[in-house]
Write a protein that holds these residues in place. Sequence first.
Motif, PDB file in Angstrom:
ATOM      1  N   UNK A 114      32.126  17.027 -23.760  1.00  0.00           N
ATOM      2  CA  UNK A 114      32.603  18.225 -23.238  1.00  0.00           C
ATOM      3  C   UNK A 114      31.314  19.106 -23.639  1.00  0.00           C
ATOM      4  N   UNK A 115      30.834  19.204 -24.425  1.00  0.00           N
ATOM      5  CA  UNK A 115      29.951  20.180 -24.714  1.00  0.00           C
ATOM      6  C   UNK A 115      28.567  20.324 -23.808  1.00  0.00           C
ATOM      7  N   UNK A 116      28.408  19.117 -22.911  1.00  0.00           N
ATOM      8  CA  UNK A 116      27.405  19.128 -21.867  1.00  0.00           C
ATOM      9  C   UNK A 116      27.829  19.502 -20.623  1.00  0.00           C
ATOM     10  N   UNK A 117      29.017  19.826 -20.185  1.00  0.00           N
ATOM     11  CA  UNK A 117      29.512  20.270 -18.933  1.00  0.00           C
ATOM     12  C   UNK A 117      29.115  19.377 -17.844  1.00  0.00           C
ATOM     13  N   UNK A 118      28.632  20.234 -16.743  1.00  0.00           N
ATOM     14  CA  UNK A 118      28.175  19.540 -15.619  1.00  0.00           C
ATOM     15  C   UNK A 118      26.778  18.729 -15.923  1.00  0.00           C
ATOM     16  N   UNK A 119      26.112  19.120 -16.973  1.00  0.00           N
ATOM     17  CA  UNK A 119      24.892  18.404 -17.446  1.00  0.00           C
ATOM     18  C   UNK A 119      25.126  17.150 -17.904  1.00  0.00           C
ATOM     19  N   UNK A 120      26.355  16.459 -18.054  1.00  0.00           N
ATOM     20  CA  UNK A 120      26.462  15.150 -18.586  1.00  0.00           C
ATOM     21  C   UNK A 120      25.825  14.431 -17.593  1.00  0.00           C
ATOM     22  N   UNK A 121      25.680  14.851 -16.204  1.00  0.00           N
ATOM     23  CA  UNK A 121      25.142  13.921 -15.264  1.00  0.00           C
ATOM     24  C   UNK A 121      23.808  13.557 -15.387  1.00  0.00           C
ATOM     25  N   UNK A 122      22.957  14.421 -16.145  1.00  0.00           N
ATOM     26  CA  UNK A 122      21.762  14.172 -16.749  1.00  0.00           C
ATOM     27  C   UNK A 122      21.262  12.853 -17.137  1.00  0.00           C
ATOM     28  N   UNK A 123      22.419  11.999 -17.640  1.00  0.00           N
ATOM     29  CA  UNK A 123      22.238  10.888 -18.481  1.00  0.00           C
ATOM     30  C   UNK A 123      22.213   9.637 -17.226  1.00  0.00           C
ATOM     31  N   UNK A 124      21.479   8.739 -17.478  1.00  0.00           N
ATOM     32  CA  UNK A 124      21.663   7.443 -16.581  1.00  0.00           C
ATOM     33  C   UNK A 124      22.550   6.470 -17.298  1.00  0.00           C
ATOM     34  N   UNK A 125      22.413   6.450 -18.375  1.00  0.00           N
ATOM     35  CA  UNK A 125      23.323   5.670 -19.239  1.00  0.00           C
ATOM     36  C   UNK A 125      24.019   6.230 -20.419  1.00  0.00           C
ATOM     37  N   UNK A 126      25.074   5.628 -21.088  1.00  0.00           N
ATOM     38  CA  UNK A 126      25.476   5.900 -21.942  1.00  0.00           C
ATOM     39  C   UNK A 126      25.599   4.729 -23.120  1.00  0.00           C
ATOM     40  N   UNK A 127      25.697   4.985 -24.436  1.00  0.00           N
ATOM     41  CA  UNK A 127      25.648   4.041 -25.427  1.00  0.00           C
ATOM     42  C   UNK A 127      26.818   4.332 -26.578  1.00  0.00           C
ATOM     43  N   UNK A 128      27.831   3.265 -26.570  1.00  0.00           N
ATOM     44  CA  UNK A 128      28.651   3.382 -27.805  1.00  0.00           C
ATOM     45  C   UNK A 128      27.791   2.817 -29.022  1.00  0.00           C
ATOM     46  N   UNK A 129      27.840   3.453 -30.096  1.00  0.00           N
ATOM     47  CA  UNK A 129      27.380   3.128 -31.490  1.00  0.00           C
ATOM     48  C   UNK A 129      28.459   2.102 -31.810  1.00  0.00           C
ATOM     49  N   UNK A 130      27.740   1.191 -32.753  1.00  0.00           N
ATOM     50  CA  UNK A 130      28.465   0.091 -33.280  1.00  0.00           C
ATOM     51  C   UNK A 130      29.909   0.479 -34.232  1.00  0.00           C
ATOM     52  N   UNK A 131      29.495   1.922 -34.797  1.00  0.00           N
ATOM     53  CA  UNK A 131      30.729   2.154 -35.607  1.00  0.00           C
ATOM     54  C   UNK A 131      32.097   2.672 -34.824  1.00  0.00           C
ATOM     55  N   UNK A 132      31.501   2.788 -33.420  1.00  0.00           N
ATOM     56  CA  UNK A 132      32.777   3.216 -32.302  1.00  0.00           C
ATOM     57  C   UNK A 132      32.886   2.009 -31.479  1.00  0.00           C
ATOM     58  N   UNK A 133      32.568   0.846 -31.703  1.00  0.00           N
ATOM     59  CA  UNK A 133      32.892  -0.224 -31.048  1.00  0.00           C
ATOM     60  C   UNK A 133      34.397  -0.561 -30.716  1.00  0.00           C
ATOM     61  N   UNK A 134      35.173  -0.178 -31.578  1.00  0.00           N
ATOM     62  CA  UNK A 134      36.581  -0.443 -31.393  1.00  0.00           C
ATOM     63  C   UNK A 134      37.485   0.994 -30.857  1.00  0.00           C
TER      64      UNK A 134
END
Length: 190
Positions: free
Chosen positions: A98-118
């Motif tokens: 949410x800190x990125x607001x509409x600028x979240x659209x700048x990112x082409x992909x997201x990665x979930x770190x292994x510590x957040x796999x579940x």
Amino acid sequence: MTQVRIIAEIGINHDGSADKARGLAEAASAAGVWGIKFQYRNLANAYAKDANQIGDEILLKEIRRTYLSPEQLGAVAHHARKLNLAVGISFFTPEDMADFGKDIGLFDFFKVPSVEFTNVRLIKHLETFGKLGLISTGTCGEATIKSVLPQIDPKRWVPLHCISNYPVAVANPKLGYLKHLRQVWGSEVG
């Protein structure tokens, strides 16, 4: 034919300097990689105020030292896109996004770190953006991997075989696991 995508992990390697992050993006572009990736934590949400686990003080100190604001990361992302790089980011909670607001659209992909796999809540929230998702298996055993993968959309996610010790010893990458992971997943892996 499988497309090979090499992603330069900028993560926190910029040491909290937007200029250094731009320089790392330029070096990645010169090396011919497909994309770069950052990680982001909202400092106010990173740890509970009364966290008292072994190593928390050290880790939090490092996270604070290497912090770039969403505005700074957005500026570097714009710069990287001018260099024809795909830009991705890892989040640890949906609230940080949410800190990125509409600028979240700048990112082409997201990665979930292994510590957040579940963290299925994070995974499902990331799916709502319709972007490529990469999910690291680095800290997970086989049973955990097999329990989480059926819960995620194979059209949106690519599980990544990772070894969560840095640097990885030459004898430790277990690259043969990629073939097994592909059989378990039934689709593209990395």
